[in-house]
Design a protein around this motif. Structure first.
Motif, short mmCIF file in Angstrom:
data_model
loop_
_atom_site.label_atom_id
_atom_site.label_comp_id
_atom_site.label_asym_id
_atom_site.label_seq_id
_atom_site.Cartn_x
_atom_site.Cartn_y
_atom_site.Cartn_z
N ALA A 1 -8.43 10.17 4.87
CA ALA A 1 -7.67 11.43 4.88
C ALA A 1 -6.34 11.24 4.16
O ALA A 1 -5.92 12.07 3.35
CB ALA A 1 -7.44 11.90 6.31
N VAL A 2 -5.64 10.12 4.43
CA VAL A 2 -4.36 9.87 3.78
C VAL A 2 -4.58 9.62 2.28
O VAL A 2 -3.86 10.16 1.44
CB VAL A 2 -3.63 8.66 4.42
CG1 VAL A 2 -2.37 8.30 3.63
CG2 VAL A 2 -3.27 8.96 5.87
N GLU A 3 -5.61 8.84 1.97
CA GLU A 3 -5.89 8.54 0.56
C GLU A 3 -6.30 9.80 -0.21
O GLU A 3 -6.12 9.88 -1.42
CB GLU A 3 -6.98 7.46 0.46
CG GLU A 3 -6.43 6.08 0.79
CD GLU A 3 -7.50 5.06 1.17
OE1 GLU A 3 -8.70 5.39 1.03
OE2 GLU A 3 -7.14 3.96 1.62
N GLY A 4 -6.83 10.77 0.49
CA GLY A 4 -7.27 12.00 -0.16
C GLY A 4 -6.15 13.01 -0.41
O GLY A 4 -6.37 14.03 -1.06
N LEU A 5 -4.95 12.72 0.08
CA LEU A 5 -3.83 13.64 -0.16
C LEU A 5 -3.40 13.56 -1.63
O LEU A 5 -3.48 12.51 -2.24
CB LEU A 5 -2.62 13.25 0.70
CG LEU A 5 -2.70 13.47 2.22
CD1 LEU A 5 -1.52 12.78 2.90
CD2 LEU A 5 -2.72 14.95 2.55
#
Lengths: 82, 210
Positions: free
Chosen positions: B139-143
């Motif tokens: 989720a963080v990497e997808g920001l």
């Protein structure tokens, strides 16, 4: 002043970080007492912040530090001999 | 994160410059994590982020005499890391971080949170399950990059607003706005996926305050 849900969402992050002023905080708190939706949004957002901050989630690659300091040792030696 | 200690740092720097080179290991150690995660955020590749982190540490060492002490040591180190990362991005021309920054920041997106009612909190013990860590990381990497950087420094490395702004070369106001949006995006993205990790309700409204 009565604030609505959207207004609360706009300040969720600042509220979590303790950055909203006292008057607004009191308004938000009053809203949260009666609004289950906003209260759940606040709890889940705070929960997400706490979870991603846990050191088990983002770890350095295995051996990262050893490799970094070994490389530094080589560089420090090199700098010393020049 | 290790809290910075300006007196220790200043003493270390003075002694390193006077010849006690080995002290550099102790000086840079508290900054390692922040350097790596800032670079990982920019470069999105673990191997390259590690290589760039090593180059950053060496540049810090070679430029140590230029540190003026008018900012925190770690802030200065992170600005070197950021330049290293942006330099690599430019060289690879694979991504245009700066122009992308401007575009995304201009957008006034819809940051409505997920209006969940099915769960409130996933306890930290749930992180023993590898799967949960994977979901959070993705989720963080997808920001978008500009939001990811701020989350990594503020929420994951626990840096304050001022230090984050200095390290990223943006205003404190931008840090707050981006962090707010990033957290809203994470909440919206994660809310449906975290439900399974939350304790089961005892009844239909079991988690409601009585």
């Amino acid at each position: 002043m009565r604030i609505d849900c959207k207004h609360v969402w706009e300040h969720i992050s600042g509220y979590i970080d303790g950055e909203v002023d006292q008057a607004l905080r009191a308004e938000i708190d009053r809203h949260l007492e009666t609004c289950e939706i906003c209260s759940a949004v606040l709890d889940s957002t705070r929960n997400v912040v706490v979870l991603v901050a846990d050191e088990r989630v983002f770890e350095l690659p295995t051996g990262f530090s050893e490799r970094l300091h070994a490389r530094l040792d080589r560089e420090l030696e090199l700098a010393g001999s020049s | 994160m290790t809290a910075s200690n300006p007196e220790f740092e200043a003493d270390c720097i003075r002694r390193i410059l006077a010849g006690e080179k080995q002290l550099f290991h102790s000086l840079i150690r508290p900054c390692e994590r922040a350097i790596y995660f800032l670079l990982l955020s920019l470069l999105r590749n673990e191997v390259e982020a590690e290589d760039a982190a090593q180059d950053t540490a060496i540049k810090v060492y070679l430029n140590l005499s230029n540190f003026r002490g008018d900012s925190q040591f770690r802030t200065w180190v992170l600005s070197i890391a950021r330049n290293e990362g942006l330099g690599r991005l430019r060289k690879a021309a694979s991504r245009r971080e700066d122009s992308l920054d401007a575009q995304i920041d201009e957008q006034t997106g819809d940051y409505t949170p997920a209006l969940l009612t099915s769960w409130r909190e996933v306890p930290l013990e749930a992180l023993e399950r590898q799967e949960l860590g994977d979901i959070l990381r993705k989720a963080v990497e997808g920001l978008p990059p500009i939001y990811r950087n701020v989350v990594l420094l503020r929420d994951i490395e626990q840096m304050d607003v001022r230090e984050t702004a200095a390290a990223l070369g943006i205003t404190e106001g931008s840090v707050k706005v981006r962090l707010h949006r990033a957290r809203a995006m994470l909440q919206r993205d994660l809310a449906p996926r975290l439900e399974g990790f939350a304790p089961k309700r005892t009844g239909m409204f079991g988690w409601l305050k009585s």
